[in-house]
Design an enzyme around this catalytic site. Sequence first.
Site, mmCIF file in Angstrom:
data_model
loop_
_atom_site.group_PDB
_atom_site.id
_atom_site.type_symbol
_atom_site.label_atom_id
_atom_site.label_comp_id
_atom_site.label_asym_id
_atom_site.label_seq_id
_atom_site.Cartn_x
_atom_site.Cartn_y
_atom_site.Cartn_z
ATOM 1 C CG HIS A 187 -2.251 -0.716 0.505
ATOM 2 N ND1 HIS A 187 -3.191 -0.333 0.153
ATOM 3 C CD2 HIS A 187 -2.213 -2.204 1.160
ATOM 4 C CE1 HIS A 187 -3.936 -1.588 -0.369
ATOM 5 N NE2 HIS A 187 -3.626 -2.604 0.258
ATOM 6 N NE ARG A 292 -6.228 0.231 -2.709
ATOM 7 C CZ ARG A 292 -5.993 0.387 -4.348
ATOM 8 N NH1 ARG A 292 -5.762 2.069 -4.255
ATOM 9 N NH2 ARG A 292 -6.266 -0.606 -4.479
ATOM 10 N NE ARG A 328 -11.903 -1.493 -2.119
ATOM 11 C CZ ARG A 328 -10.216 -1.792 -1.996
ATOM 12 N NH1 ARG A 328 -9.861 -3.138 -2.640
ATOM 13 N NH2 ARG A 328 -8.937 -1.708 -1.135
ATOM 14 C CD GLU A 427 -10.270 -7.428 -4.574
ATOM 15 O OE1 GLU A 427 -9.019 -7.306 -5.555
ATOM 16 O OE2 GLU A 427 -11.460 -7.565 -4.195
ATOM 17 C CG ASN A 450 -3.259 -4.414 -6.946
ATOM 18 O OD1 ASN A 450 -2.668 -4.564 -8.416
ATOM 19 N ND2 ASN A 450 -3.688 -3.264 -5.865
ATOM 20 C CG ASP A 451 -6.385 -8.395 -3.520
ATOM 21 O OD1 ASP A 451 -4.695 -9.061 -2.888
ATOM 22 O OD2 ASP A 451 -6.647 -8.245 -2.697
ATOM 23 N NE ARG A 461 -1.588 -6.610 -2.675
ATOM 24 C CZ ARG A 461 -3.111 -5.867 -2.731
ATOM 25 N NH1 ARG A 461 -3.770 -5.985 -2.993
ATOM 26 N NH2 ARG A 461 -3.028 -4.660 -2.634
ATOM 27 C CB CYS A 498 -9.342 -0.886 -9.976
ATOM 28 S SG CYS A 498 -10.088 -1.482 -9.255
HETATM 29 C C1 PEP Z 1 -6.895 -4.847 -5.906
HETATM 30 O O1 PEP Z 1 -6.581 -5.393 -5.681
HETATM 31 O O2 PEP Z 1 -5.786 -4.933 -6.872
HETATM 32 C C2 PEP Z 1 -6.907 -4.044 -5.779
HETATM 33 C C3 PEP Z 1 -7.882 -2.874 -6.398
HETATM 34 O O3 PEP Z 1 -7.626 -3.360 -4.332
HETATM 35 P P1 PEP Z 1 -6.833 -3.325 -3.701
HETATM 36 O O4 PEP Z 1 -4.813 -3.511 -3.873
HETATM 37 O O5 PEP Z 1 -6.684 -1.908 -2.323
HETATM 38 O O6 PEP Z 1 -6.058 -4.287 -2.420
HETATM 39 MG MG MG Z 2 -7.606 -6.500 -3.975
#
Ligand code: PEP
Ligand code: MG
Length: 539
Positions: A187, A292, A328, A427, A450-451, A461, A498
């Site tokens: 993050h 977020r 979200r 995700e 990302n997830d 991650r 996203c």
């Molecule tokens: C993701 O997982 O790609 C996402 C946008 O959510 P976060 O990064 O907040 O988990």
């Molecule tokens: Mg995510």
Amino acid sequence: MEKVTGQKILNGIAIGKILYYVKAQGNAEKRTISDTEAEVARFEAAKETAQEQLQVIYEKALAEQGEETAQLFEVHSMLLDDDDYKDAILAKINEDKVNAEYAVAATGEEFAEMFASMEDEYFQARSADIKDISTRVVNVLSGVQDMSDLAEPCILVAVDLAPSETVQMDTSKLLAFVTKEGSTSSHTAILARNMGIPALIKTPIDESWNGKLGIVDGASQTLIIDPDEATLADYQAKQAKEQAEKALLQELKGKETVTKAGRHVKLFANIGSVADMEVAKRNDAEGIGLFRSEFLYLNSSDFPTEEEQFQAYKAVAEGMEGKQVVIRTLDLGADKQVDYFNLGNEANPALGYRAIRICLEQPEIFKTQLRALLRASAYGNIAIMYPMITSVEEVRDIKEIVAEVMAELDGEGVAYNKDVKQGIMIETPASVLISDLLAKEVDFFSMGTNDLTQYTLAVDRQNNKLDRFYKPHHEAIKRAIKMVCDNAHAAGIWAGICGELGADPEMTEFFLTCGVDELSVASGMILPLRKKIRESEIG
Ligand code: PEP
Ligand code: MG
């Protein structure tokens, strides 16, 4: 002059003073002192500094999050001035002859316990506040920096930064981040991208650099400490050139995001706060594709109330002036921990009690957020998005709860958009594989790459040892994206991205080929991507 190399998150050049950040852990160990007068003076000075900090935070919260959140800091300020609290601290210093840090921490504990045992809910809630202000004073006494009030623009150097720490920072004064740990999808990295500032991770760091002049160069992945004159002049020239290129991109503001063959793509921004929306607007975002909302929870020492949340969502809905704002619902758990949720320790937090699972298990928390979101939907173009979906049943359970909340609002005669759009994050591999079924249940998909990368490739991650295995360009992810787009379009709904991959210019052509309808990216990437899309021939 010294030079170290790390791994870049974002290109760009930053030149400024280095601030070496030490984690906020004041030392309140007990010591016996002889000069009580000097210790009282230390306490009085620290109390004054803490009051000044609270004033700055109050004003920031008022501007960014509204009256109700700001009032919390006013309460902190009043508690800090409370005579009983102060007398108890002075008695400890004068009579027990202990150091100010210990006297403050011990008094804080005693008062917190006393408040917690009271019948009245209002006083019970003050227990956490008294702990908070005591920690603040102990931190001032121990020389821990207050990141909410930076004196001048700086390059932040730290071992690592947790979301709960970055959320407190006065980000307007940050020129760059350099951390020893961290991963490309952490993050902190996301924050750096959202702010559009250069950042390096996995960089060797040294506390002695604090206060020295530094240069961060994202492109060459270097941090230069105490540059000689020639190096500094060279980088100042490079920085001027970079700024000129950025100025050229400004000409794309107000222009359409469309390929040469006429294909339109929605170019939205990712945000984590009301303040981020201003950056999104400055970069000509066509909407917000991911707010977020968990950052409202991370930024608070207790559950944000319905009213606090309503004010934040309404501010974004109104601020975006009719453009779509996808909010979200809370995605806490895993790396985003808040004490008051008492989530406990888990062996596998990324596979654990997080996001929508918390909402479905604790519907009262979920309902508070839904009420705030629905009420705010009367003030603009809000869409609601649910994270970490793995089954059709979850979506149906969510819909039932939403229907209950809508019925409640109807009963109270409260206005909201009865046709509010609801979508889900794609995700998890499960949601990809059943995206044909899920598409029949919702209004849109937004792919959280990302997830999705983490779960598809079975790579944590957060674990920076695994960076070489964390490959969002993997063929499996590309196939997933294509499949989700096809299933969305077959059901007549839109599909966006996203996750961080959405902003990767190397992937733009591929996304266009798959038929991705929307890209929601860090604000700083909107204009470069618009340029890229306008240059594409794909129809
Ligand atoms: C993701 O997982 O790609 C996402 C946008 O959510 P976060 O990064 O907040 O988990
Ligand atoms: Mg995510």
